[in-house]
Design a protein around this motif. Structure first.
Motif, PDB file in Angstrom:
ATOM      1  N   GLN A 111       0.828  -1.206   0.000  1.00 35.80           N
ATOM      2  CA  GLN A 111       0.000   0.000   0.000  1.00 35.80           C
ATOM      3  C   GLN A 111       0.864   1.259   0.000  1.00 35.80           C
ATOM      4  O   GLN A 111       0.538   2.251  -0.663  1.00 35.80           O
ATOM      5  CB  GLN A 111      -0.939  -0.006   1.206  1.00 35.80           C
ATOM      6  CG  GLN A 111      -2.125   0.944   1.048  1.00 35.80           C
ATOM      7  CD  GLN A 111      -3.291   0.539   1.926  1.00 35.80           C
ATOM      8  OE1 GLN A 111      -3.202  -0.420   2.695  1.00 35.80           O
ATOM      9  NE2 GLN A 111      -4.395   1.250   1.815  1.00 35.80           N
ATOM     10  N   ARG A 118      -8.152   1.976   0.295  1.00 32.87           N
ATOM     11  CA  ARG A 118      -9.054   0.933   0.802  1.00 32.87           C
ATOM     12  C   ARG A 118      -8.295  -0.091   1.645  1.00 32.87           C
ATOM     13  O   ARG A 118      -7.155  -0.436   1.349  1.00 32.87           O
ATOM     14  CB  ARG A 118      -9.743   0.229  -0.367  1.00 32.87           C
ATOM     15  CG  ARG A 118     -10.787   1.065  -1.083  1.00 32.87           C
ATOM     16  CD  ARG A 118     -11.240   0.403  -2.379  1.00 32.87           C
ATOM     17  NE  ARG A 118     -11.360  -1.039  -2.249  1.00 32.87           N
ATOM     18  CZ  ARG A 118     -11.325  -1.878  -3.282  1.00 32.87           C
ATOM     19  NH1 ARG A 118     -11.132  -1.430  -4.515  1.00 32.87           N
ATOM     20  NH2 ARG A 118     -11.463  -3.172  -3.081  1.00 32.87           N
ATOM     21  N   ASP A 119      -8.938  -0.581   2.661  1.00 26.06           N
ATOM     22  CA  ASP A 119      -8.322  -1.581   3.544  1.00 26.06           C
ATOM     23  C   ASP A 119      -8.529  -3.007   3.038  1.00 26.06           C
ATOM     24  O   ASP A 119      -7.904  -3.934   3.563  1.00 26.06           O
ATOM     25  CB  ASP A 119      -8.908  -1.473   4.960  1.00 26.06           C
ATOM     26  CG  ASP A 119      -8.537  -0.159   5.634  1.00 26.06           C
ATOM     27  OD1 ASP A 119      -7.432   0.360   5.349  1.00 26.06           O
ATOM     28  OD2 ASP A 119      -9.353   0.351   6.430  1.00 26.06           O
ATOM     29  N   ASP A 120      -9.412  -3.183   2.053  1.00 28.46           N
ATOM     30  CA  ASP A 120      -9.749  -4.533   1.608  1.00 28.46           C
ATOM     31  C   ASP A 120      -9.103  -4.892   0.272  1.00 28.46           C
ATOM     32  O   ASP A 120      -9.554  -5.810  -0.415  1.00 28.46           O
ATOM     33  CB  ASP A 120     -11.273  -4.685   1.499  1.00 28.46           C
ATOM     34  CG  ASP A 120     -11.884  -3.716   0.484  1.00 28.46           C
ATOM     35  OD1 ASP A 120     -11.205  -2.734   0.107  1.00 28.46           O
ATOM     36  OD2 ASP A 120     -13.051  -3.935   0.079  1.00 28.46           O
TER      37      ASP A 120
END
Length: 352
Positions: A202, A277-279
């Motif tokens: 990320q 986004r975390d997903d």
């Protein structure tokens, strides 16, 4: 704060200084001051240290604005943002307090562990060299990677403690002053050296955006130059047209170039939004990296169309179009935008 206009007070300074920045191979003092005063060097200074800790979308917009007037200044501000991000996320409080004492300070760095550290009673004895450190001649701090006891570490070091070797001799992005930093047996206090690890996926996306946005801005700046040509009395050579805009073919190519630049800008903002986004899955990240490489190529393709429209006059040293072209040619070929590798990664993620 800078507005969406490329010609606000700070942009005017950067635009006026762009040629001298390239000529001297580093940002001029006036350009550094403009970056500081616009808040562009504090984008990733944490809130607790007086900065805004801007999100990826805000960073992309700002760096694109800067790149539109001076790609080298935008690139330097982008690498400052990546350096400050790693310090904020990886270093402990004592080092952060020192590093962010001036929230507007220019920082630089390198994530390649081309140095080594040896533990001593008084601290870590650091020896090594780091190439391609953008903005180092104007920076106050560097955050560099090194190996200590066989493990990846980061060291926050004041620039006054390092030696600079001027080995940045490039066709484009000359004004970034991406020189070599050298440490020769430098004793660094232990609290400024922290065990870490290479950037996480990320983080890599964010760092890639900090490089893509200046390239997108440069393409927008090149488009500004060509649109100005269309508004002038310039006409297609050896034709009966009285101005460029009278040619349907020229208008078509201008539109094609504009669409490519717009697509690159939209792609950068989409990646900025989605990367938060975390997903995200590995496949999602592979798609985003491939899209990033595609946006960089859109900028290259767009400026080639613009040069065809402008003709040989676009390569005059006094014409800023050729500077945008060279900056885009170099900046868009950063390893983060390697199309064959991002395609390879996407293919692997599609068939795990």
């Amino acid at each position: 704060m800078m507005s969406n206009s490329p010609v606000n007070e700070y942009g005017q300074v950067l635009l006026a200084e762009a040629a001298d920045t390239e000529r001297h191979g580093r940002l001029t003092a006036a350009s550094v001051t403009a970056l500081r005063d616009s808040g562009s060097l504090a984008l990733r200074t944490p809130i607790e240290y007086g900065g805004p800790w801007s999100d990826a979308s805000t960073v992309v917009r700002r760096l694109s604005e800067l790149g539109r007037v001076c790609p080298s200044a935008a690139w330097t501000a982008g690498t400052c943002a990546t350096s400050k991000t790693m310090v904020a996320l990886r270093h402990d409080t004592p080092a952060r307090k020192e590093f962010f004492a001036d929230p507007e300070a220019l920082a630089c760095g390198s994530g390649l562990p081309t140095g080594r550290g040896v533990r001593e009673t008084e601290g870590i004895r650091v020896t090594g060299q780091w190439d391609n450190v953008s903005g180092c001649e104007s920076a106050e701090w560097a955050n560099v990677a090194l190996m200590v006891d066989g493990a990846y570490h980061l060291a926050a070091i004041p620039l006054v403690d390092l030696t600079i070797e001027r080995n940045w001799h490039m066709a484009g992005m000359r004004g970034t002053g991406s020189q070599r930093l050298v440490a020769d047996g430098l004793l660094v206090p232990a609290h400024r050296v922290t065990p870490s690890g290479p950037p996480q996926p990320q983080e890599q996306l964010f760092f890639g955006l900090c490089l893509l946005a200046p390239v997108v801005g440069a393409a927008q700046g090149a488009l500004d130059v060509v649109r100005d040509m269309f508004r002038s009395d310039r006409r297609p050579f050896m034709t009966s047209y009285t101005r460029m805009g009278d040619s349907p073919g020229a208008r078509h190519w201008l539109a094609d170039a504009s669409l490519l630049v717009d697509r690159a800008g939209r792609t950068a903002l989409t990646i900025a939004r989605d990367s938060a986004r975390d997903d995200l899955t590995d496949l999602d990240r592979a798609h985003l990296r491939a899209n990033m490489a595609g946006a960089a190529k859109d900028c290259r393709d767009a400026v080639e169309l613009m040069l065809d429209l402008h003709g040989a006059a676009g390569f005059r040293e006094t014409n800023s179009l050729q500077r945008y072209w060279r900056d885009i040619a170099v900046g868009s070929r950063h390893p983060a935008f390697s199309a064959y590798l991002t395609t390879e990664s996407l293919g692997a993620a599609l068939i795990p």
